[in-house]
Design an enzyme around this catalytic site. Structure first.
Site, mmCIF file in Angstrom:
data_model
loop_
_atom_site.group_PDB
_atom_site.id
_atom_site.type_symbol
_atom_site.label_atom_id
_atom_site.label_comp_id
_atom_site.label_asym_id
_atom_site.label_seq_id
_atom_site.Cartn_x
_atom_site.Cartn_y
_atom_site.Cartn_z
ATOM 1 C CB ALA A 1 -0.899 -0.002 1.238
ATOM 2 C CE LYS A 2 3.127 5.683 -4.245
ATOM 3 N NZ LYS A 2 4.566 5.659 -3.920
ATOM 4 C CB ALA A 3 -0.418 3.722 3.626
ATOM 5 C CE1 TYR B 1 6.806 6.580 -0.087
ATOM 6 C CE2 TYR B 1 4.719 5.693 0.693
ATOM 7 C CZ TYR B 1 5.712 5.759 -0.266
ATOM 8 O OH TYR B 1 5.604 4.986 -1.404
#
Length: 308
Positions: free
Chosen positions: A155-157, A161
């Site tokens: 997931a690019k949550a 980051y």
């Protein structure tokens, strides 16, 4: 705010970036419940060319699904909004940022059925993220990449980051351009916001997905282009020591494109040779501008997208 474009799209409406306000009680601000994509549109004689737009938007939907968040818009609607956004802003080339975040109301850690799901798309001009002529210097980070047993790393949550910020920040403070993370088992994982590839002879190796690696769309693209070019591409566990004896190392990502790593932990990689990285970058830029007939379907051209 002009550098971000005159217009952005938010919750189905066209607004100026300065009007994109939200409450400080937004769930995403307190608990990191946000999801995003990074996409590029490239200048071509046929108009702006958005690279693998649908694949990026489909991944955005999947990223939200990991956290049981349902988007109130279809992929088709987001595609149309993205194309119209670029045309309204008059950009020939730009970086595109679709993002989703949970708003209000909220009372505790878990959002409720009443918590608003916001969807927005912005874009702005973007130059070179890394130098493509000199190559970059990297260090193996002291922080490890978060394990998929802790959080879904596909997931690019936004919350993922924070880990990337720790990696990158340490590298910059130590005088390097980028960090290379190891996973919890000590295998090479990825850079702060890019996938990593090692070259040895005619074989190009990249960490397998069980090494806390995001299956990047640029990663997938370069693997296909490398196979098209006659290289053997292998996904497997890579030990840290393999970094130092590689013929070449390069990173891939929407912002990074294909970037050569010429030094790791003060050790020169392959004497600074960037032959394969340069070849892959050339092929990649042909692909993103629609110059490869066999991969023309990767590109969406922006043509008269504005609805009256």
């Amino acid at each position: 705010m002009e550098q971000y474009g005159q217009w952005m799209w938010k919750d189905g409406a066209w607004i100026e970036p300065t009007d994109a306000n939200t409450s400080i009680m937004t769930h995403a601000i307190h608990y990191g419940s946000g999801f995003f994509e990074g996409i590029r549109a490239y200048h071509t004689e046929e108009g702006p060319a958005i690279f693998r737009l649908r694949e990026h938007l489909e991944r955005l939907v999947r990223s939200c699904a990991y956290y049981h968040v349902t988007l109130p818009y279809t992929v088709d609607e987001l595609e149309q909004a993205t194309m119209e956004l670029i045309e309204r802003n008059g950009f020939e080339a730009c970086y595109i940022r679709p993002f989703v975040f949970l708003g209000t109301p909220w009372q505790a850690l878990m959002p409720t059925a009443e918590t608003k799901v916001h969807v927005a798309i912005s874009c702005w001009p973007l130059g070179e993220y890394f130098s493509k002529t000199v190559g970059i210097r990297a260090k193996v980070a002291s922080y490890r990449r978060v394990s998929s047993t802790m959080m879904p790393m596909q997931a690019k949550a936004a919350s993922n980051y924070m880990n990337s910020q720790l990696l990158k920040g340490e590298a910059l403070r130590d005088g390097f351009d980028e960090a290379i993370a190891l996973d919890m088992n000590g295998n090479v994982s990825e850079a702060s916001v890019a996938n990593i590839f090692l070259v040895k002879g005619k074989t190009i190796t990249t960490p397998s997905l069980d090494c806390s690696v995001l299956d990047g769309i640029t990663r997938q693209t370069v693997m296909q282009l490398a196979r098209d070019g006659g290289y053997e591409v292998v996904e497997r566990h890579i030990g840290r020591d393999e970094l130092y004896v590689a013929d070449e190392i390069f990173l891939t990502g929407t912002a990074a494109e294909v970037t050569s790593v010429i030094e790791v932990d003060h050790i020169s990689i392959g004497g600074g040779v960037q032959k394969v990285a340069t070849e892959m970058l050339t092929r990649y830029r042909e692909a993103v501008t629609g110059q490869l007939p066999e991969h023309r379907d990767w590109v969406t051209f922006v043509k008269s997208a504005v609805k009256e």
